[in-house]
Scaffold this active site. Structure first.
Site, mmCIF file in Angstrom:
data_model
loop_
_atom_site.group_PDB
_atom_site.id
_atom_site.type_symbol
_atom_site.label_atom_id
_atom_site.label_comp_id
_atom_site.label_asym_id
_atom_site.label_seq_id
_atom_site.Cartn_x
_atom_site.Cartn_y
_atom_site.Cartn_z
ATOM 1 N N GLY A 1 5.828 -23.935 16.949
ATOM 2 C CA GLY A 1 6.886 -23.326 16.149
ATOM 3 C C GLY A 1 6.892 -23.907 14.744
ATOM 4 C CB CYS A 2 7.967 -22.498 11.493
ATOM 5 S SG CYS A 2 9.517 -21.713 11.988
ATOM 6 C CE1 TYR A 3 13.973 -24.551 10.499
ATOM 7 C CE2 TYR A 3 14.118 -23.050 12.353
ATOM 8 C CZ TYR A 3 14.492 -23.403 11.078
ATOM 9 O OH TYR A 3 15.379 -22.615 10.379
ATOM 10 C CB ALA B 1 8.695 -28.711 9.145
#
Lengths: 343, 343, 343, 343
Positions: free
Chosen positions: B145-147, B150
């Site tokens: 996932g993107c979160y 990061a």
């Protein structure tokens, strides 16, 4: 062969975009990067998006630093290019992103820029008839202004085909804020521009006005008069130019589309969109592509043509590299893309 | 050798970004492009920024359309990948940008997604210790996932080096709106999101929460507990993750920078910024780069580490291609860039 | 009775917002408007949104211009208020929107501001226990910082009720760019901030950090330690503060909501939102309202509370007028609104 | 006396703005609030900026709910107003923010709206000559479209004074996204509109085109032909209309400014800006003010006039209330402000 290129004015928006594109150009090696007040600083702090150049130190903009390169890009305030060009001689290809050598009419230059005319260089808009011939092998290139690029590409086929009354051209072009540069001015603060549309240079005052007319005159023997109104839009990049003029005779949308399709049939970086689709700046951000759509309003008897470009790419740095490619004899699209970064 | 790739879900934001990157990947040929309700339409109208693919027609998402490819990217709603994977067999490398195969703990999966656990695929975050080994030659990849991308990149070195109390991790991550997808919902309208910061999924409800903890557990034997609060920010792309946790002992900023520098010394797509510089999303838009900066607040006795990624690039499509490169034995950075599009 | 008010620093964002609100305040008459470099200019060119004041000429900021008013608002750089206050004497109510008199601890002041402590004035956050009593009849008011207003209103009930470990408070607050003022700096250009989230003052360096802790200490005898990270968000106005801390014992969301509802039951400008609704900055733009929502994450054992204010209204000018109303004995909400301008 | 007002369509942007303004109107009491699919929901969840109405429950839009009010505002899709008006009878003042009763020419109506013409109501643009007389005591009001309000106010003095060739009028108007309403459509997503300028309805297709011409015809006996191009701009609110036409004879900027100053000398909500200042949308957000500036380009022999309004305020809800005030015999500016919310 690899060409060694220098960028003078590497810390501004035009300089940064030149470097972004040069980093993906397979035939160049990036040499000197020069600036003014930032000489001595690392580029990583000034252009944090250019990761591969983060450790480069900005050199002062001097003929000494810029000599020894095959190509020198000048992204400098106008009025400074002539002196540098003279010092560098004819060995280097000099590509000036500034205005100094764009206009051929000295009177127009002096009226709009208030300084003596420095001369005229081959004009870096390859889509103009004859431009590629003039650019091939050139040692000097004047990169067009961003508004003239958008406006000219929108109007050229209509003027060339005699579809419109070219003495009644009206252009309203909305630009992203990067067109106004990186110098800090209160009216360009984020707090001021977000949520805000505002005009400037209204009434024929903007310096790009005579350049647009000059370009359109290359395809007609008749008179050309342009009313040009620039708008500052709440976005960093992009120009949307809404151009219109009275039609001649009973020109129809079909006539116009046919003329545009023919005019741009072979152009790698100009797209006449499909019927029903309209240019939007988001679709061409970061790309060298201009999109165009045209329609005739039969009630108002007016042709309306809209174009979108990225002011920093096709409107400045991409156009500059496209012209450089032609001058150097490289395939014109080398290192350039038609793919935008969206959303 | 050229690999033939298909993209299922080519009309959404993840699919569009995959295609944007694949168009500049020198070792792939773009094959089938499939969609759902848009099957039969031209891609030019749906993804107007992908000029070279404008004339492609969207095919329906079926195993038949997707078969015969070396690589199949799935950019589909979760719950749909298992069936397709089964039909395609093990000849194709299947890279799932969805969530189905990310979590290894079936209970966690069921608690957060409310459906039976489909299994676990090699996890496509190459920066995780051991990940490159697991990805090499893999036939299945679960894209993070993107979160989690990061957040994990921000916290991994601190947890690995035991600098922080990993049971007290707090993450507040602001994301651009493309992370919420292209399905039209009232709260995602431009009128609603411009000028607006808003939270969602507060209190441990967001599905990326267990995925972040799972990643951090790969570098510690201790407990890991994560408080995660996502924010919707008024921008199309980018994630800025602000992470913090109590320090262990007398850890200093210098200790932390040293640990981070060592951890990421060889990583092509993670940059520990110079002292004094902080991540900002604008600098990494369109790039596959993650930027990280870390500091210890000696008064609050807390380590604060901030990372920035482009949610669509490193956070989805770029990370997917990076993992694909590893799986196929290509140089890891093939077709990927560390250069952002700014301003 | 009508009060005659002056605004020193009328050309900045705080000064402009004071005037916007004073124009709709039924009990005041707007007297002297002073500035610095813009003295002699018409306000219409500097604050074009303040139509009724367009013909007013900016006077220089001197004691002479400011004398003879019932209320003098100071929207000036810190370090300048003490001298003016001394010159004006005790006849005027002086409301300082700057930082000079906010902190009671001289050491903290000197550590964060690097200059000698000028003293402490009654603190203009009426929602603090005892504040209204201190403000009634006051001749001097120190207006809170915008981040401290948002953060304090978010955390006060939790600290007062002992729901959280106040030595482990973490705050991540995203602010619109107007919080950074109207002075032109490159990193605040629209081209830089649009599409960009970026942190600053990370690691306990921001000057609002000790002010937040000071406020929270008014409701607890225990220690208070705050980690505060400010973010610059791509919007002109608004603060969204995401605050969290470990819970004490087995505090639940229901406990927290009950404590918050009780604490703010009588407050005209603080709303605990309904269950399921979360603060968003767009809903409070231009209003004097703070919205708050709280939840306990039982897995992370952490209370998360989020608040939204308009940094220029409740966070500066609205809060200043609210405190002025109390000092003058006017109904507290006079001239202030809870209605936002949305979308 | 207090007037009891109802708002049908209270959950959209026009309805929300009506309520925002009505909340600060001293002579009205807010009665029924009706909606369609949201009937039964609390307004607090649907219009979170309208704090004082948070606990109101949305009623269904029926004649029964709307009866018993002195004023009924209709913020509904076009085609629905006639039936409701008939049911409510002539006791109530009905103010229709939709298009149904704006056009007097049935053929034009049918050509642009594709449905039978319902009739013509007094037109709520008080600045049109004769409009105030028609509105005084009216029981029915058709609120102008937002683009017609901006365009008409820009061009009216020039047409009335015969300064321009009204058969060659060109208008390019950029609007904030709230003009497109709150219904969720993919092209209105924040991800799509942020950073994007795009045109729509190009070529004389937009339904506001005949309305603009109709307004201009009220001040001339000559022909009027309008070319109108609307643009979607990346901001929530505001319209910037750039209008131009060939000048007649040797009209100068001074002539034009004189005509405009005279025409708007007594208008409370239209400001001819000082020489050198130009309209910008940010300065009039949330206000009922229209700003105008005019110049003649002597080279292009064209008059350019630019106006800015808030599409939701002066362009819809503010204009509606201004007309209501006239109809009810209240001072025209009651409850309306010329102060914008900026930055």
């Amino acid at each position: 062969m690899t060409y060694k290129v220098a960028v003078a004015g590497c810390t501004g928006y035009a300089g940064g975009e030149l470097l972004r594109l040069l980093l993906q150009h397979p035939e160049v090696e990036i040499g000197a990067l020069t600036g003014n007040s930032s000489a001595g600083e690392r580029l990583g702090a000034l252009q944090p998006h250019l990761a591969p150049l983060a450790d480069r130190v900005v050199a002062p903009t001097t003929a000494e630093e810029l000599s020894g390169h095959d190509v020198v890009f000048l992204a400098l305030p106008h009025g400074t290019s002539a002196a540098i060009a003279q010092q560098l001689g004819d060995d280097a290809l000099i590509v000036d992103a500034g205005a100094d050598f764009r206009l051929s009419d000295a009177d127009e230059w002096e009226r709009f820029y208030g300084s003596p005319h420095a001369g005229t260089w081959p004009y870096g808009l390859p889509e103009l008839p004859g431009a590629r011939e003039a650019l091939a092998g050139a040692r000097r290139i004047a990169v067009p202004g961003c508004y003239p690029t958008a406006s000219t590409l929108a109007l050229l086929p209509a003027v060339a085909a005699g579809l419109i009354d070219a003495t009644q051209v009206s252009i309203v072009a909305a630009s992203g804020t990067s067109g106004a540069g990186k110098a800090a001015k209160p009216h360009l603060l984020g707090s001021e521009v977000m949520g805000n549309m505002s005009p400037y240079g209204v009434g024929g005052l903007h310096r790009h006005t005579p350049e647009i007319a000059q370009n359109l005159r290359t395809v007609t023997d008749g008179d050309v008069t342009v009313s040009f109104t620039p708008l500052l839009a709440p976005m960093p990049r992009g120009i949307l130019a809404t151009c219109s003029a009275p039609i001649v005779g009973d020109v129809t949308t079909a006539d116009a589309r046919e003329a545009y399709a023919a005019f741009y049939a072979e152009e790698p970086f100009v797209t006449l969109l499909d019927d029903g689709q309209w240019p939007q700046t988001a679709a061409i951000v970061g790309s060298n592509r201009a999109t165009v759509q045209v329609v005739v309003d039969p009630t108002a008897r007016r042709l309306i043509v809209i174009s979108a470009i990225d002011n920093l790419t096709k409107g400045t740095a991409g156009g500059a590299i496209q012209s450089m490619n032609i001058a150097l004899g490289l395939p014109e699209a080398t290192g350039l893309s038609t793919v935008g970064v969206a959303p």
